[in-house]
Design an enzyme around this catalytic site. Structure first.
Site, PDB file in Angstrom:
ATOM      1  N   ASP A  59     -42.553  63.706  24.830  1.00 30.47           N
ATOM      2  CA  ASP A  59     -41.890  62.539  24.266  1.00 30.47           C
ATOM      3  C   ASP A  59     -42.568  62.065  22.980  1.00 30.47           C
ATOM      4  OD1 ASP A  59     -40.194  62.586  26.395  1.00 30.47           O
ATOM      5  OD2 ASP A  59     -41.125  60.923  27.464  1.00 30.47           O
ATOM      6  N   LYS A  60     -41.741  61.627  22.038  1.00 31.04           N
ATOM      7  CA  LYS A  60     -42.272  61.066  20.798  1.00 31.04           C
ATOM      8  C   LYS A  60     -42.889  59.696  21.039  1.00 31.04           C
ATOM      9  CE  LYS A  60     -40.940  59.820  16.074  1.00 31.04           C
ATOM     10  NZ  LYS A  60     -39.839  59.820  15.067  1.00 31.04           N
TER      11      LYS A  60
END
EC number: 5.4.99.27
Length: 365
Positions: free
Chosen positions: A104-105
């Site tokens: 995930d960013k």
């Protein structure tokens, strides 16, 4: 399937030749819960440090070889952005950079990367790093890091401003005893399910030249069919009940087998030695029989275009456990916040655990 059509003027501006029916906002709220929909709500991913994930390779690095392995801590960057940075830093091609999975960013992720490099080439790592990229450790290894080559991921997740901490803890206690449905997380389907829109376009004859988008479309459509089977078993109250005709998968393995249900099968299920499985659709016949075969076939046939697309693209029929048991699940209460920690095997989604214990607004990363 629940879906709505987005504003045609907005969606067709960039793709004027694409039919409007391929621009849909998909809803996934119909997927059932094992422990009932949680009563409590909470804030999720308010800050990057609220979602920390650390990869566990599950194997020892050799200390020699033509691949430099790097454990990178990235903050508010996606995996592809780190790959691009490493390729530029080492002067290598993007395909020379390996990784085991996408992270995930909106998180702090401690993730392994590999860089293919001559065994005799000295590596100066003193200047590697940015404000959002930190090198934790490094070593050499004989093989490139490939997608899926992980044992597990460890998660530390802070849920903020929980409206009912007691209820959330009660849900967590149920999860320890019974696990959660092994749904593919909403990240798999893209923002508002747009990866499924690409699957519709591709399955209706559009030539998708971008390999990345093509891969997302195939993965999302296959995952959606799997989730629909899991949802249907929950609705029919046969999620934890083995049925003659079921196919069972060995815990921690891709090996599966069929066998009539007897006391041995029931005991192995209780001990989590085996799990009931559902299909990852592709070329080949369903392994199930009877009632379960009818259920799986019906759901797959609801997406006949996707079926044909997956077959034509060379994907083969596989199986996946419908049950997910998070390992080492613990929590700490901090006022109205809750820090939850657990380990998941590679390919499993932390959000599928969280959705069973608290209602939160899904982040798309």
């Amino acid at each position: 399937m629940t879906e709505t059509t987005t504003n045609k003027a907005q969606t067709t501006a960039e793709e004027p030749n694409t039919p409007a029916e391929f621009f849909k906002d998909w809803s996934f709220e119909h997927w059932a819960y094992l422990h009932g929909k949680p009563k409590a709500s909470a804030k999720f991913k308010t800050y990057p440090e609220d979602f920390v994930v650390t990869e566990n390779l599950g194997f020892d690095l050799t200390g020699e070889g033509e691949n430099v392995f790097l454990l990178i801590e990235k903050t508010q960057l996606n995996t592809q952005q780190v790959c691009e940075y490493l390729a530029k830093f080492f002067g290598r091609r993007l395909r020379d950079i390996g990784y085991a999975g996408l992270k995930d960013k909106q998180s702090i992720s401690r993730q392994w990367f590999s860089v293919q490099m001559n065994v005799k080439q000295d590596v100066d790592l003193s200047t590697l790093g940015t404000e959002n990229i930190k090198l934790i450790e490094h070593s050499r290894h004989i093989k490139k890091l490939k997608v899926g080559a992980l044992k597990s991921n460890h998660f530390d997740i802070l849920l903020r401003d929980i409206t009912d901490v007691i209820d959330t803890i009660g849900q967590l206690e149920k999860i320890i005893k019974q696990g959660v449905p092994n749904y593919f997380g909403l990240q798999r389907f893209g923002f508002k399910g747009n990866n499924l829109n690409w699957a519709d376009r591709m399955s209706n004859g559009e030539d998708i030249k971008n390999k990345k988008i093509k891969g997302f479309a195939l993965s999302a459509s296959r995952s959606y069919i799997f989730n629909q089977v899991v949802n249907e078993r929950l609705k029919q109250n046969i999620f934890t009940t083995p049925i003659n005709g079921d196919v069972f998968i060995l815990n921690g393995s891709n090996s599966f087998f069929s066998q009539d249900v007897d006391d041995e099968i029931k005991q192995r299920l209780l001990e989590n030695d085996i799990h009931i499985s559902a299909p990852l659709f592709g070329k080949g016949e369903f392994e199930t029989k009877g009632q379960i075969l009818e259920l799986e076939t019906k759901i797959a046939n609801e997406h006949a275009n996707w079926q044909q697309m997956l077959i034509e693209q060379g994907l083969k029929q596989e199986r996946r456990s419908i049950l997910l048991n998070p390992e080492n699940l613990t929590w700490q209460v901090k006022g109205n916040d809750l820090l939850i920690s657990f380990d998941l095997a590679t390919g499993c989604f932390a959000t599928s655990v969280l959705r069973e214990c608290v209602d939160f607004i899904q982040e798309y990363s």
